[in-house]
Scaffold this motif. Sequence first.
Motif, PDB file in Angstrom:
ATOM      1  N   LEU A  90      23.344  -3.055   0.050  1.00 38.87           N
ATOM      2  CA  LEU A  90      23.829  -4.180   0.600  1.00 38.87           C
ATOM      3  C   LEU A  90      23.586  -4.264   2.178  1.00 38.87           C
ATOM      4  O   LEU A  90      22.902  -5.253   2.615  1.00 38.87           O
ATOM      5  CB  LEU A  90      25.230  -4.225   0.301  1.00 38.87           C
ATOM      6  N   THR A 101      21.248  -7.591  -5.126  1.00 40.88           N
ATOM      7  CA  THR A 101      22.333  -6.639  -5.268  1.00 40.88           C
ATOM      8  C   THR A 101      23.645  -7.595  -4.804  1.00 40.88           C
ATOM      9  O   THR A 101      24.771  -7.270  -5.329  1.00 40.88           O
ATOM     10  CB  THR A 101      22.293  -5.559  -4.388  1.00 40.88           C
ATOM     11  N   MET A 105      27.142  -8.351  -6.863  1.00 41.84           N
ATOM     12  CA  MET A 105      28.306  -8.104  -6.111  1.00 41.84           C
ATOM     13  C   MET A 105      29.173  -9.564  -5.932  1.00 41.84           C
ATOM     14  O   MET A 105      30.573  -9.385  -6.245  1.00 41.84           O
ATOM     15  CB  MET A 105      28.083  -7.523  -5.011  1.00 41.84           C
ATOM     16  N   GLU A 230      21.903   2.694  -8.911  1.00 42.34           N
ATOM     17  CA  GLU A 230      22.316   1.685  -8.116  1.00 42.34           C
ATOM     18  C   GLU A 230      23.819   1.063  -8.346  1.00 42.34           C
ATOM     19  O   GLU A 230      24.308   0.945  -7.304  1.00 42.34           O
ATOM     20  CB  GLU A 230      21.346   0.218  -8.184  1.00 42.34           C
ATOM     21  N   LEU A 234      26.820   0.717  -5.522  1.00 47.61           N
ATOM     22  CA  LEU A 234      27.216  -0.305  -5.118  1.00 47.61           C
ATOM     23  C   LEU A 234      28.812   0.019  -5.321  1.00 47.61           C
ATOM     24  O   LEU A 234      29.489  -0.777  -4.595  1.00 47.61           O
ATOM     25  CB  LEU A 234      26.939  -1.288  -6.078  1.00 47.61           C
ATOM     26  N   SER A 237      29.727   1.069  -2.024  1.00 48.70           N
ATOM     27  CA  SER A 237      29.850   0.158  -0.858  1.00 48.70           C
ATOM     28  C   SER A 237      31.121  -0.519  -0.969  1.00 48.70           C
ATOM     29  O   SER A 237      31.726  -0.991   0.264  1.00 48.70           O
ATOM     30  CB  SER A 237      28.847  -0.983  -1.161  1.00 48.70           C
TER      31      SER A 237
END
Length: 402
Positions: A90, A101, A105, A230, A234, A237
């Motif tokens: 991100l 992405t 999200m 990924e 994520l 994140s």
Amino acid sequence: MAVATIESARVPTIDIDVFGEEFLADPYGYHAQVRDAGPVFYLRKYGIYGMARHAEVSAALKDWQTFISSRGVGLSDFATEKPWRPPSLLLETDPPVHDRTRRLMNQVVSLAALRKLQPLWQAEADALVDTLLARRNVDGVTDLAQAYPLRIFPPTIGLPEEGRENLLSYAMATFNAFGPRNRVFTDSEAAAGPAAAWVAMACKRANLSASGWGADVYAAADAGACTEDEAERLVRSFLSAGVDTTINGIGNMLHAFARHPEQWAKLRAQPSLVKRVFDEALRWDSTVQTFFRTTSRAVTVGDVAIPEGSKVLLFFGAANRDPRKWDDPERFDIERVASGHLGFGFGIHQCLGQMVARMEAEAVLNALLPRVRRIELTGEPVRILNNTLHALGSLPIALIPE
């Protein structure tokens, strides 16, 4: 670190160490100097350019094609140096990867999902404040600004219960890593080794609960929206965007009210101002003080020619108190319309967790307002030095009950 060369004789040169401990402890003491240097300046110590005025910082954040994130939003240039960890999908990507992405999200952290959580989050805030009122003298950081997000956010993601305290040192080290390898960085890195190992374990599908935002991200991977690797990145994140920045934002907000009791009295008299408060608190004392971009092409800003491949340090905190943008910017004023502040960034990389942070801050305020007549400082706040964040380590306050 790639060192830029000065191609324009017009660029002012500044010798301040913007990652020095004196600057990090009190950035606001230096911001007028960097703003007044010009629209663009050159920081000799690091061989980088900087912008500190609101107009130029917001324009650079909006122009993602020129001021790119995929070469890192820290001092390191991913085009010439190996990233210190797998880049954020991100924060450290550009379109089209970023768009894909971010869209995923946004579906997980949707307004509908947050509305479902709001009653539970408010109940947790009410219960915590009731407990703290019984003590009266508390630490606004450890007892409230840290304790509340750690109660609600890890279960929302579906993280393992044991070890959640690791989120604090992990996030601090993450934000320190965007700066140089100074003492502030090395101290936090040494403390964060076990935390990084816990985070790596906690973000794996097998260790997340079957329900929660983490599981939702992996479900998106199963549907083909991203890969399994990924998905893990994520989920990671969430752990910086939704924890440390929110903690510091709430801590700085409490500090603002303790320093400005007339503003707390005003809010109690006009509770409809609650939705403005967090924005003004973030403008007045920005949690995220700086982020970098890298120029994808030669670009002229003002009279300054910035070469391609230059690191540019954007001073969010200085821009948020720019008198060219704000009237009386040093004043904390909850009646101010603070829209346009850069506390959540700006443009396509604007903070994913801003709705989460807003809802948490409003839940804390809604718990405090009917119960607390005044918030008083009982000692000097203690700052934690960080290369990116303006963070409080301790805020001794008294919650004076109604």
